[in-house]
Design a protein around this motif. Structure first.
Motif, short mmCIF file in Angstrom:
data_model
loop_
_atom_site.label_atom_id
_atom_site.label_comp_id
_atom_site.label_asym_id
_atom_site.label_seq_id
_atom_site.Cartn_x
_atom_site.Cartn_y
_atom_site.Cartn_z
N ASP A 127 29.00 -15.53 10.89
CA ASP A 127 27.57 -15.19 10.88
C ASP A 127 27.01 -15.24 9.47
OD1 ASP A 127 27.69 -14.79 13.59
OD2 ASP A 127 28.12 -12.65 13.40
N GLN A 128 27.76 -14.68 8.53
CA GLN A 128 27.31 -14.70 7.15
C GLN A 128 27.19 -16.13 6.64
OE1 GLN A 128 29.51 -12.15 4.55
NE2 GLN A 128 28.56 -12.95 2.69
N GLY A 129 28.17 -16.98 7.00
CA GLY A 129 28.10 -18.38 6.57
C GLY A 129 26.90 -19.10 7.14
N GLY A 164 23.74 -12.90 -5.31
CA GLY A 164 24.69 -13.21 -4.24
C GLY A 164 24.39 -12.40 -3.00
N SER A 165 25.10 -12.71 -1.90
CA SER A 165 24.89 -12.00 -0.63
C SER A 165 25.45 -10.59 -0.72
CB SER A 165 25.55 -12.77 0.51
OG SER A 165 25.01 -14.08 0.60
N ARG A 194 23.50 -4.24 7.35
CA ARG A 194 22.39 -5.03 6.83
C ARG A 194 22.96 -6.08 5.89
NH1 ARG A 194 17.20 -5.43 6.43
NH2 ARG A 194 16.93 -3.69 7.85
N LEU A 195 22.54 -7.31 6.10
CA LEU A 195 23.00 -8.44 5.30
C LEU A 195 21.80 -9.03 4.57
CD1 LEU A 195 25.16 -10.50 4.41
CD2 LEU A 195 24.63 -11.81 6.49
N ALA A 196 21.89 -9.09 3.25
CA ALA A 196 20.84 -9.68 2.42
C ALA A 196 21.39 -10.96 1.80
CB ALA A 196 20.40 -8.71 1.33
N VAL A 197 20.75 -12.08 2.09
CA VAL A 197 21.20 -13.40 1.66
C VAL A 197 20.15 -13.98 0.72
CG1 VAL A 197 21.94 -15.69 2.40
CG2 VAL A 197 22.43 -13.71 3.83
N ILE A 198 20.59 -14.55 -0.37
CA ILE A 198 19.67 -15.13 -1.35
C ILE A 198 19.09 -16.44 -0.83
CG2 ILE A 198 19.55 -16.21 -3.64
CD1 ILE A 198 19.53 -13.25 -3.76
N ILE A 199 17.76 -16.54 -0.90
CA ILE A 199 17.07 -17.82 -0.68
C ILE A 199 16.86 -18.42 -2.07
CG2 ILE A 199 15.02 -18.95 0.23
CD1 ILE A 199 14.62 -16.51 2.03
N PRO A 200 17.55 -19.52 -2.38
CA PRO A 200 17.56 -20.01 -3.77
C PRO A 200 16.17 -20.15 -4.36
CG PRO A 200 19.09 -21.28 -2.42
CD PRO A 200 18.32 -20.40 -1.48
N ARG A 201 15.97 -19.45 -5.50
CA ARG A 201 14.76 -19.52 -6.33
C ARG A 201 13.49 -19.08 -5.59
NH1 ARG A 201 17.50 -24.14 -7.23
NH2 ARG A 201 16.14 -25.29 -5.84
N GLN A 202 13.65 -18.44 -4.40
CA GLN A 202 12.48 -18.03 -3.64
C GLN A 202 12.46 -16.56 -3.31
OE1 GLN A 202 9.93 -20.19 -3.14
NE2 GLN A 202 11.20 -21.58 -4.33
N GLY A 203 13.58 -16.03 -2.86
CA GLY A 203 13.57 -14.64 -2.46
C GLY A 203 14.84 -14.26 -1.73
N LEU A 255 0.83 -1.21 0.00
CA LEU A 255 0.00 0.00 0.00
C LEU A 255 0.86 1.25 0.00
CD1 LEU A 255 -2.87 1.13 0.18
CD2 LEU A 255 -2.67 1.03 2.67
N LEU A 256 1.97 1.23 0.74
CA LEU A 256 2.85 2.39 0.83
C LEU A 256 3.88 2.45 -0.28
CD1 LEU A 256 3.46 2.39 4.70
CD2 LEU A 256 1.82 3.75 3.40
N GLY A 257 3.99 1.37 -1.09
CA GLY A 257 4.96 1.36 -2.19
C GLY A 257 6.40 1.39 -1.70
N LEU A 258 6.74 0.60 -0.66
CA LEU A 258 8.07 0.61 -0.07
C LEU A 258 9.00 -0.35 -0.80
CD1 LEU A 258 7.00 0.63 3.67
CD2 LEU A 258 7.35 2.56 2.15
N SER A 259 10.30 -0.27 -0.48
CA SER A 259 11.29 -1.14 -1.09
C SER A 259 12.49 -1.26 -0.17
CB SER A 259 11.72 -0.61 -2.46
OG SER A 259 12.37 0.64 -2.32
N ASP A 260 13.28 -2.32 -0.35
CA ASP A 260 14.54 -2.55 0.36
C ASP A 260 15.65 -2.61 -0.67
OD1 ASP A 260 16.63 -3.24 1.93
OD2 ASP A 260 15.75 -5.06 2.77
N PRO A 261 16.42 -1.54 -0.86
CA PRO A 261 17.44 -1.52 -1.92
C PRO A 261 18.48 -2.62 -1.76
CG PRO A 261 17.02 0.69 -1.08
CD PRO A 261 16.33 -0.25 -0.16
N VAL A 262 18.87 -2.93 -0.51
CA VAL A 262 19.91 -3.95 -0.30
C VAL A 262 19.39 -5.31 -0.74
CG1 VAL A 262 21.39 -5.04 1.42
CG2 VAL A 262 20.86 -2.59 1.58
N ALA A 263 18.15 -5.65 -0.35
CA ALA A 263 17.58 -6.94 -0.74
C ALA A 263 17.38 -7.01 -2.25
CB ALA A 263 16.25 -7.16 -0.01
N GLU A 264 16.94 -5.92 -2.86
CA GLU A 264 16.74 -5.93 -4.31
C GLU A 264 18.07 -6.08 -5.04
OE1 GLU A 264 14.63 -2.44 -5.29
OE2 GLU A 264 12.68 -3.17 -4.55
N ARG A 265 19.13 -5.44 -4.54
CA ARG A 265 20.43 -5.58 -5.18
C ARG A 265 20.95 -7.01 -5.05
NH1 ARG A 265 25.45 -3.13 -3.18
NH2 ARG A 265 24.10 -2.25 -1.58
#
Length: 818
Positions: free
Chosen positions: A379-381, A333-334, A354-363, A317-327
């Motif tokens: 922690d990243q591992g 990759g993470s 902020r750490l963004a980690v790929i969930i394979p084929r999901q998000g 509804l607010l049209g928000l986004s997370d640039p780190v997750a989108e990148r």
């Protein structure tokens, strides 16, 4: 098999081979002459060379004796035999004196040294000398080959290492020196001492090489030690790395067990994501964690643990986004980044990691640390391992949700299909019932009952020409608009949401509407309107089913109406026949009444004349007799008046129009019908008003009033006393109006439009012709007047209007009855 056993077998085989080769060498030598001095010198030089041979480290003994033995073998026989015997003896003595420890080692050295010598001498002696250099080349090749291979095969210390064949060039020169020595000494025997010098030089070179090899050996050993240290260090590093990897694998295994235990058994993607977020809280120190799902609209939060849940709940509804997750999702990759305030944290606060980690084929799994630089490699591992494990689990949960939705949809479709099949079966069963009756109301009732079973609804209206039954408080204007649109298009009209259409709801609370025309090809048989309080309550199947029923019902109604018309026509025919008979009777009665009237007028005139004469001839004082004569005279006058009225009523209507007093016609008609009304106990109220004269046929006008009054009498017969009949006259504009009103049960609404039709009657056959009101309406129309009826329960009123004459518009008078 053990190494000594292998070595013993090889030693036996090679020893046997050496003896065979030695025997061949001896057998190929034919004695000729005897031993010469040259042969003895060569043999002596060979023995000395063998005895002083140098021992080479890692190689064995290096001897230049083969050059002397080879030169001796090239001399005429028995030189080869002497060479083999002398070489064997010299080798044996040298090994015994200077060989290695142990009998087996010495035997091995004898075989290793003797076999190359025997092979070379055997091939040289066996090959005829007439063939030139063939024996020489054969013997040289055999010597070099066996000298190189036999020590390695026996695995003795004398084996020549393949990487260090430094003495092979020196060995290769021995056959060449032997060939040269044999050639020169045969031609110049005195050159033997001189030819020994190159061989001695070769021996010295070998010694120098051996001395250099001894000096090089420590350095080589040092290099080997350094190489071994490097290998050891590398092995230690690899061992340490392997230990770390093993520890990581053990940690991953334990983490996988925890993940498997926590992520298993979830049936929805949201619950799986929430379970993963609880594990994130246990694995790393974080402020917030969000699981984003990738879809057609980008990354959308699926589950979160955040201090701003309302903010995430209104993400779309607010049209928000997370640039780190989108990148991270775009790069695959993470992504580890320090951030300031963004859409995930609308409040003010310190910058953090902020750490963004790929969930394979999901998000993407997006985790925010509690402090800057709060994520280490470990922690990243862990988070990447969690994301990798979450991917298949989340995919399975989503597939399970999709499967459950598909199963629910399939169940819904199956239920709908079963409902449709049941409805269609019930419809097919009920269609014969629509055609089974020839009465329209029964057909309509069967249609309504069948629709109630196959099409769920809250309102059912059968619009005109058959407006009943209507089980709801419908809006007639809204129903009329729906009916007109449906009949105009001759197609069904389906409104899934009536409030959003141009049509008003047919009743309060109705949200879905289905209107279907009755009859084939949309004939004017009415419209069936169904309503429901639910949105989208009617589907295409209900529309088709209702239309099919409406089509069949229209056909059945048309057939029923045709049958009713046929019955009505038959009844009208019967009534017309009865009317003709009655008309004939009435004509005969009229003629009879005219004859009777003429016959009665003569005696009545004589009676009146006699009474008048008697009254005149009465003497004075005969009041009583005079009174009786007056009574008799009035009775005679009344009889004559009744005969006159009967003659007037029986006359034909073609006598023409004339000025007529309306009140007089009403009064005469009431007098004529007074006896009939008294018999039925009907109270007559006559209200004459100021009316103008009209141009009319009094006879026909009296006939109209008679029909109206007699119909009122028949209607009042169905009511209990008191029975009232009221007649009123008045002027309305340019018309004189006569009202006939009774207190009977009224005219039913369904037949109110048909009462003026010819031959229509509600009376049994023989009691009514169905022509009274029709004839009355025709008479009024000939007088350019109007005849209208108004009916309600307990009241029926007929209003007769006649135009006044132009001369009498300004003249009015009032009359009263007595």
């Amino acid at each position: 098999m053990s190494v000594p056993a292998t070595r013993g077998g090889a030693l036996t085989l090679l020893g046997t081979t050496a003896l065979v080769l030695a025997g061949l060498a001896l057998a190929g030598s034919e004695p000729s002459g005897g031993l010469t001095r040259l042969a003895g010198g060569l043999a002596l030089a060979g023995v000395l060379a063998e005895l002083v041979a140098m021992k080479w480290p890692g190689f064995g003994f290096f001897s230049t004796g083969f050059a002397f033995w080879f030169a001796l073998a090239l001399l005429p026989p028995p030189a080869p035999r002497i060479a083999l015997l002398a070489a064997s003896a010299a080798l044996t003595v040298r090994v015994l004196l200077r060989g290695g420890p142990g009998l087996a080692g010495k035997a091995g050295e004898v075989v290793a040294e003797l076999l190359p010598l025997a092979a070379g001498l055997a091939l040289t002696a066996w090959t005829p000398a007439t063939r030139g250099f063939l024996p020489v080349l054969a013997g040289s090749a055999a010597f070099l080959a066996t000298a190189s291979l036999v020590p390695a095969l026996l695995e003795f210390p004398t084996a020549i290492p393949s990487p260090r064949g430094k003495l092979l060039p020196l060995l290769a020169t021995l056959p060449a020196l032997g060939i040269l020595l044999a050639a020169l000494t045969r031609k110049y025997p005195e050159m033997l001492p001189v030819m020994v010098l190159p061989i001695l030089a070769l021996e010295h070179a070998a010694r120098l090489a051996a001395s250099w090899e001894r000096q090089e050996e420590p350095r080589r050993l040092q290099r080997r030690l350094e190489q071994a240290d490097r290998k050891r260090n590398l092995a230690e590093k690899e061992q340490l790395q392997a230990s770390q990897e093993l520890a990581l694998k053990v940690e991953e295994k334990a983490l996988l067990e925890v993940l498997s235990e926590n992520l298993a058994g979830h049936e929805t993607a949201a619950s799986t994501a929430h379970s993963a977020l609880s594990l994130v809280r246990r694995m790393v120190a974080c402020r917030s964690a969000v699981v984003f799902l990738a879809g057609t609209e980008g990354l959308v939060p699926l589950a979160w643990e955040s201090p701003h849940p309302d903010h995430l709940a209104s993400w779309k509804l607010l049209g928000l986004s997370d640039p780190v997750a989108e990148r991270a999702w775009q790069t695959g990759g993470s992504i580890l980044a320090d951030r300031a305030q963004n859409d995930l944290d609308p409040g003010e606060g310190e910058a953090c990691s902020r750490l963004a980690v790929i969930i394979p084929r999901q998000g993407v799994l997006s985790v925010e640390a509690t402090r800057p630089g709060g994520f280490g490699k470990a922690d990243q591992g862990r988070l990447e391992l969690l994301a990798r494990c979450l991917g298949p689990t989340l995919q399975s949960a989503r597939r399970l949700e999709d499967l459950q939705r598909e199963l629910a949809l399939q169940r819904q479709v199956n239920q709908r299909l079963e409902g449709w099949a049941a409805g269609l079966e019930r419809t097919l069963q009920g269609i014969p019932g629509l055609s089974a009756s020839l009465k329209p109301h029964e057909v309509r009732q069967a249609l309504l009952e069948l629709l109630g079973e196959v099409v769920p609804h809250d309102l059912l209206v059968l619009s005109p020409p058959h407006p009943e039954p209507t089980p709801g408080q419908e809006d007639s204007e809204a129903v009329r608009a729906l009916a007109e649109a449906t009949l105009r298009n001759r197609r069904p009209l389906l409104l899934e949401d009536a409030a959003r259409s141009r049509f008003a709801p047919p009743a309060p609370g109705i949200r879905s509407v289905l209107a279907v025309p009755l009859g084939p090809d949309g004939q004017d048989s009415g419209v069936l309107v169904l309503g429901s309080c639910r949105l989208r309550a009617f589907e295409r199947f209900h529309q088709d089913l209702t239309w099919m029923l409406a089509h069949q019902a229209g056909v059945a109604l048309q057939k029923a109406r045709l049958h009713e018309d046929l019955l009505e026509t038959h009844r009208a025919l019967q009534e017309s026949q009865a009317y003709l008979v009655q008309s004939s009777k009435m004509a005969a009665v009229g003629q009879l009444a005219a004859g009777v009237a003429h016959e009665l007028n003569t005696p009545l005139g004589a009676v009146l004349l006699g009474l008048d004469s008697a009254l005149q001839s009465l003497p004075q004082g005969s009041e009583r007799a005079a009174s009786r004569l007056q009574t008799a005279r009035r009775a005679a006058l009344q009889a004559r008046e009744t005969v006159a009225k009967l003659l007037f009523y029986s006359r034909e209507a073609g006598q023409g129009m004339r000025k007529t007093e309306v009140n007089q016609v009403v009064s005469d008609t009431l007098k004529l019908l007074d006896h009939h009304l008294s018999l039925e106990q009907i109270q007559v109220q006559w209200n004459p008003g100021q009316v103008s004269m009209v141009r009319a046929n009094p006879n026909e006008l009296q006939q109209v009033l008679t029909n109206l009054i007699l119909n009122a009498r028949d209607s009042l017969r169905q009511s209990d006393p008191p029975r009232r009949l009221c007649l009123t006259t008045r002027c309305e504009g340019t018309q004189s109006v006569i009202e006939v009103e009774d207190s009977g049960p009224g005219i039913p609404l369904e037949i109110s439009d048909r009462i003026f039709d010819p031959f229509f009657t509600t009376k049994p056959v023989g009691q009514g012709t169905g022509l009274g009101l029709w004839v009355s309406l025709e008479i009024v129309r000939r007088h350019q007047g109007s005849l209208v009826q108004y009916s309600a329960p307990g009241r029926t009123r007929f209003v007769l209007g006649l135009p006044v004459t132009s001369e009498a518009r300004d003249r009015t008078w009032e009359t009263s009855t007595h």
